[in-house]
Motif scaffolding. Structure first.
Motif, PDB file in Angstrom:
ATOM      1  N   ILE A  82      12.348  27.582   7.597  1.00  0.00           N
ATOM      2  CA  ILE A  82      13.188  26.460   7.213  1.00  0.00           C
ATOM      3  C   ILE A  82      14.271  26.224   8.246  1.00  0.00           C
ATOM      4  O   ILE A  82      14.863  27.180   8.758  1.00  0.00           O
ATOM      5  N   LEU A  83      14.503  24.960   8.550  1.00  0.00           N
ATOM      6  CA  LEU A  83      15.658  24.571   9.345  1.00  0.00           C
ATOM      7  C   LEU A  83      16.670  23.969   8.386  1.00  0.00           C
ATOM      8  O   LEU A  83      16.424  22.940   7.764  1.00  0.00           O
ATOM      9  N   LEU A  84      17.803  24.647   8.240  1.00  0.00           N
ATOM     10  CA  LEU A  84      18.822  24.250   7.280  1.00  0.00           C
ATOM     11  C   LEU A  84      20.197  24.397   7.916  1.00  0.00           C
ATOM     12  O   LEU A  84      20.540  25.483   8.399  1.00  0.00           O
ATOM     13  N   ASP A  85      20.961  23.319   7.949  1.00  0.00           N
ATOM     14  CA  ASP A  85      22.312  23.358   8.510  1.00  0.00           C
ATOM     15  C   ASP A  85      22.292  23.878   9.951  1.00  0.00           C
ATOM     16  O   ASP A  85      23.177  24.641  10.356  1.00  0.00           O
ATOM     17  N   ASP A  86      21.260  23.507  10.710  1.00  0.00           N
ATOM     18  CA  ASP A  86      21.082  23.916  12.109  1.00  0.00           C
ATOM     19  C   ASP A  86      20.878  25.426  12.260  1.00  0.00           C
ATOM     20  O   ASP A  86      21.119  25.991  13.335  1.00  0.00           O
ATOM     21  N   SER A  98      15.780  27.629  -2.738  1.00  0.00           N
ATOM     22  CA  SER A  98      16.439  26.652  -3.608  1.00  0.00           C
ATOM     23  C   SER A  98      17.897  27.021  -3.843  1.00  0.00           C
ATOM     24  O   SER A  98      18.750  26.154  -4.020  1.00  0.00           O
ATOM     25  N   LEU A  99      18.218  28.320  -3.833  1.00  0.00           N
ATOM     26  CA  LEU A  99      19.605  28.750  -3.999  1.00  0.00           C
ATOM     27  C   LEU A  99      20.391  28.532  -2.718  1.00  0.00           C
ATOM     28  O   LEU A  99      21.552  28.126  -2.747  1.00  0.00           O
ATOM     29  N   LEU A 100      19.756  28.783  -1.569  1.00  0.00           N
ATOM     30  CA  LEU A 100      20.423  28.566  -0.290  1.00  0.00           C
ATOM     31  C   LEU A 100      20.680  27.081  -0.040  1.00  0.00           C
ATOM     32  O   LEU A 100      21.682  26.695   0.562  1.00  0.00           O
ATOM     33  N   ALA A 101      19.740  26.255  -0.510  1.00  0.00           N
ATOM     34  CA  ALA A 101      19.812  24.814  -0.232  1.00  0.00           C
ATOM     35  C   ALA A 101      20.375  24.024  -1.404  1.00  0.00           C
ATOM     36  O   ALA A 101      20.122  22.831  -1.530  1.00  0.00           O
ATOM     37  N   SER A 102      21.152  24.685  -2.256  1.00  0.00           N
ATOM     38  CA  SER A 102      21.672  23.999  -3.438  1.00  0.00           C
ATOM     39  C   SER A 102      22.699  22.935  -3.081  1.00  0.00           C
ATOM     40  O   SER A 102      22.926  21.989  -3.839  1.00  0.00           O
ATOM     41  N   GLU A 103      23.363  23.075  -1.910  1.00  0.00           N
ATOM     42  CA  GLU A 103      24.392  22.117  -1.514  1.00  0.00           C
ATOM     43  C   GLU A 103      24.029  21.341  -0.249  1.00  0.00           C
ATOM     44  O   GLU A 103      24.595  20.286   0.014  1.00  0.00           O
ATOM     45  N   ILE A 104      23.115  21.879   0.560  1.00  0.00           N
ATOM     46  CA  ILE A 104      22.719  21.238   1.815  1.00  0.00           C
ATOM     47  C   ILE A 104      21.206  21.065   1.825  1.00  0.00           C
ATOM     48  O   ILE A 104      20.468  22.030   1.595  1.00  0.00           O
ATOM     49  N   LYS A 105      20.746  19.859   2.108  1.00  0.00           N
ATOM     50  CA  LYS A 105      19.313  19.593   2.121  1.00  0.00           C
ATOM     51  C   LYS A 105      18.691  20.126   3.414  1.00  0.00           C
ATOM     52  O   LYS A 105      19.202  19.898   4.511  1.00  0.00           O
ATOM     53  N   PRO A 106      17.566  20.862   3.310  1.00  0.00           N
ATOM     54  CA  PRO A 106      16.894  21.359   4.518  1.00  0.00           C
ATOM     55  C   PRO A 106      16.425  20.213   5.408  1.00  0.00           C
ATOM     56  O   PRO A 106      15.990  19.168   4.921  1.00  0.00           O
ATOM     57  N   GLU A 107      16.537  20.412   6.713  1.00  0.00           N
ATOM     58  CA  GLU A 107      16.078  19.405   7.655  1.00  0.00           C
ATOM     59  C   GLU A 107      14.561  19.464   7.836  1.00  0.00           C
ATOM     60  O   GLU A 107      13.926  18.462   8.128  1.00  0.00           O
TER      61      GLU A 107
END
Length: 288
Positions: A82-86, A98-107
């Motif tokens: 996953i690429l998330l928040d760079d 889903s817990l890591l990406a609860s506030e920021i949508k994965p790129e």
């Protein structure tokens, strides 16, 4: 220099963490490996997500984070990159994303499909290391997997607010190395609902009427030390560095003076309630 972090439930006794590091160094000379934690409770996804979520932001953009929690490959537990928040995260599709990406949508999310290269039943070593090294060399996610949109969703217990907005019911989400008890009640939620009103925090038989900014705020340093009375072992509630309400014991030691978890009798998912003073009728009307 690429940075690869490791978060696992391997513990310190076995060879697993060392084997993963050795495999990375065998593929890459110019890399830095950082241990976030190898002491996650076995298969404890929500505990791992709390630690990773609050640690990764301190690392440079482009860092690669290997998460070795419940990572065995099964038809229901695929492997993801996953690429998330760079930042890049490598983990199983067990709900932790889903817990890591609860506030920021994965790129970008890909389902890893290089499993024909598996050499053992140690997926962190055989799969995640290869993918991490591929990314560290500048490789793209499209090469190692197919794009997906749907992931396993693990519903995190969210605090409940009553209709009168004078009560928050939260839960314990983590107990740290000091035995301090972290709740899922954020400072932002507390301030939005409380609006400066007096309150009482209740958890089993213990109560608090103030939340401190730092642990030492509970000590009156204007009084001579000899006259302050007992300091170590003093109970307090505090806004912790992650922005959540934490119930603690000042300078606690679970092996000697005890800890908040043991002395308050609290464990994961136990209820923590905050009751605010009711609005005066005219203030209530203005609020509505």
């Amino acid at each position: 220099m690429a940075i690869i972090t490791l978060t696992t439930d391997f513990g310190q006794k076995d060879y697993f963490a060392a084997a993963v590091k050795g495999a990375v160094y065998s593929e890459l000379d110019d890399v830095r490996i950082v241990d976030i934690s190898h002491c996650i409770s076995p298969f404890h996804i929500s505990e791992a997500s709390y630690i990773i979520k609050n640690a990764y932001k301190s690392f440079p953009k482009g860092s690669i984070h290997i998460i070795g929690i419940d990572s065995e490959l099964t038809p229901e537990n695929k492997h993801l990159a996953i690429l998330l928040d760079d930042h890049y995260f490598l983990c199983a599709n067990n709900g932790i994303l889903s817990l890591l990406a609860s506030e920021i949508k994965p790129e970008k999310i890909v389902e890893i499909n290089i499993h024909d290269k598996i050499e053992s039943n140690f997926p962190v070593l055989d799969i995640f290391v290869k993918v991490a090294c591929h990314i560290a060399r500048g490789g793209t996610l499209d090469v190692i997997g197919k794009n997906i949109q749907e992931i396993k969703y693990l519903k995190q217990i969210e605090p409940l607010i009553n209709s009168d907005k004078n009560q928050i019911i939260g839960h314990v989400i983590y107990i740290d190395n000091y035995g301090n008890v972290i709740t899922n009640i954020s400072r932002k939620l507390f301030e939005n609902i409380g609006k400066g009103r007096n309150f009482t925090i209740s958890a089993r038989m213990v109560t608090f009427s103030k939340v401190h900014e730092t642990y030492s705020d509970c000590i009156n340093f204007k009084i001579e030390k000899e006259k302050r009375g007992e300091e170590d072992g003093k109970k307090l509630a505090v806004f912790n560095s992650a922005g959540y309400i934490e119930l603690a014991i000042y300078k606690s030691n679970p092996l000697t003076v005890g800890s908040a978890a043991s002395l308050f009798g609290l464990q994961n998912r136990d209820t923590v309630t905050i009751k605010f003073e009711a609005y005066a009728s005219k203030d209530r009307k203005a609020e509505l």
